[in-house]
Design an enzyme around this catalytic site. Structure first.
Site: not given
Length: 351
Positions: A79, A94, A101, A105, A108, A152, A184, A206-208, A290, A333
């Protein structure tokens, strides 16, 4: 192609979102491939299309965000999302870098697929060309930004991502500024940052959460402490001779009761100080979660997002809050996912 002029014609068509084998013939235009050159190109690629046909599925959200699905040569699908910004007269593309992946995460949807395979540079560039074509047909603003934030982890596909970023930033090919291309990664290792630092693009981590126990919960594939990863990122930024490309985005997906507290904001502001010392600019990209229906995870309250953001700004941090775009059709996202396929004889079977 048998000549620089013909090669330029191919890339000119691609920059306009056209397949050079199917662009309108014009004998008076030297920048359009003629019949003989097209025949030669078909022989080179072993087919009748350089770029896949119109995407299989196109969905559009009320905000104008558009998602499309492309079937790859092996039957797998990815996508791609177009995010228009009329205010800035641009559309951001994007792109996906892998089918599935393996980073796992928890917030996700792509992670639920597992990893199937990485995309080639050509498959990544195809998404950009298709996006340019769709944006033009839909009357959207020109595609000026490309972010490697789809399906990914770009840090796990260095060959494909390297080929794609070099094609995107090459003035003879897709002709985008390197500052308009953002790659990223969750940072699979400190060494991964150094590998990505050699590419013509901006970087995003992407630390979070800087707290190891929280990050291990959210990114269970993590094998290094956040300090080890930060050290790798700092060294990678130092290696970049062009100070402009030392700008870095630090992504933080915010989840209710997990990493949205005052203490989380304070630790994040303190954690990025060594990065700020070497980077031209550091932007903390706050992404309210999300909901993908994963048990135990909830989006943060709006007031908590505002308080978290204010606390970071009060400590001198540059902060951007990611506005959810395309959530109603799973384009936002963390919401991208496709069916997995495998070959069984000559059949392709959905799993």
């Amino acid at each position: 192609m048998g000549g620089l002029g013909k090669a330029k014609s191919v890339w000119l068509s691609l920059r306009q979102g056209l397949d050079p084998l199917h662009a309108p013939l014009d004998p008076h235009d030297d920048l359009v491939l003629g019949t003989r050159a097209r025949s030669h190109l078909r022989e080179l690629i072993g087919g009748d299309r350089l770029i896949p046909e119109v995407p299989e599925v196109v969905t559009e959200s009320s905000c104008g965000t558009t998602k499309f699905l492309t079937e790859l040569g092996d039957g797998n699908k990815v996508e791609t999302v177009l995010i228009p910004s009329p205010k800035h007269d641009r559309t951001t593309v994007c792109v996906s870098t892998q089918v599935g992946c393996d980073r796992g995460c928890r917030f996700c949807a792509t992670a639920k697929m597992g990893i199937i395979r990485s995309l080639t540079g050509s498959e990544i560039i195809s998404q950009v060309v298709q996006s340019v074509s769709l944006a033009s047909a839909a009357g959207m603003s020109p595609c000026r930004n490309v972010v490697f934030m789809g399906m990914g982890d770009a840090g796990m596909n260095l060959p494909g991502v390297s080929e794609a970023t070099r094609a995107l930033s090459d003035p003879e090919r897709m002709a985008l500024s390197a500052s308009r291309v953002t790659v990223s990664t969750v940072g699979p290792s400190p060494e991964a940052f150094m590998s990505l630092a050699g590419l013509p693009c901006s970087l995003a981590w992407s630390l979070h959460s800087p707290r190891d126990h929280v990050r291990n919960l959210l990114v269970p594939s993590t094998r290094h402490t956040t300090e080890e990863l930060r050290e790798g990122l700092v060294e990678a930024l130092k290696s970049r001779e062009n100070v402009r490309t030392r700008a870095i985005m630090i992504a933080c997906t915010l989840l209710k009761g997990v990493n949205d507290g005052d203490g989380d904001a304070d630790e994040l502001a303190e954690f990025i100080k060594p990065i700020v010392e070497v980077a031209r600019k550091v932007v903390i990209d706050v992404i309210p979660y999300n909901d993908i229906g994963f048990g135990g995870l909830e989006p943060p309250e709006e007031e908590d997002v505002r308080r978290f953001t204010r606390r970071l700004k009060d400590r001198g941090c540059f902060v951007a809050v990611r506005k959810s775009r395309g959530e109603e059709d799973n384009s936002a996202c963390g919401m991208l996912a496709t069916e997995r396929v495998k070959k069984k004889g000559d059949e392709r079977v959905g799993i």
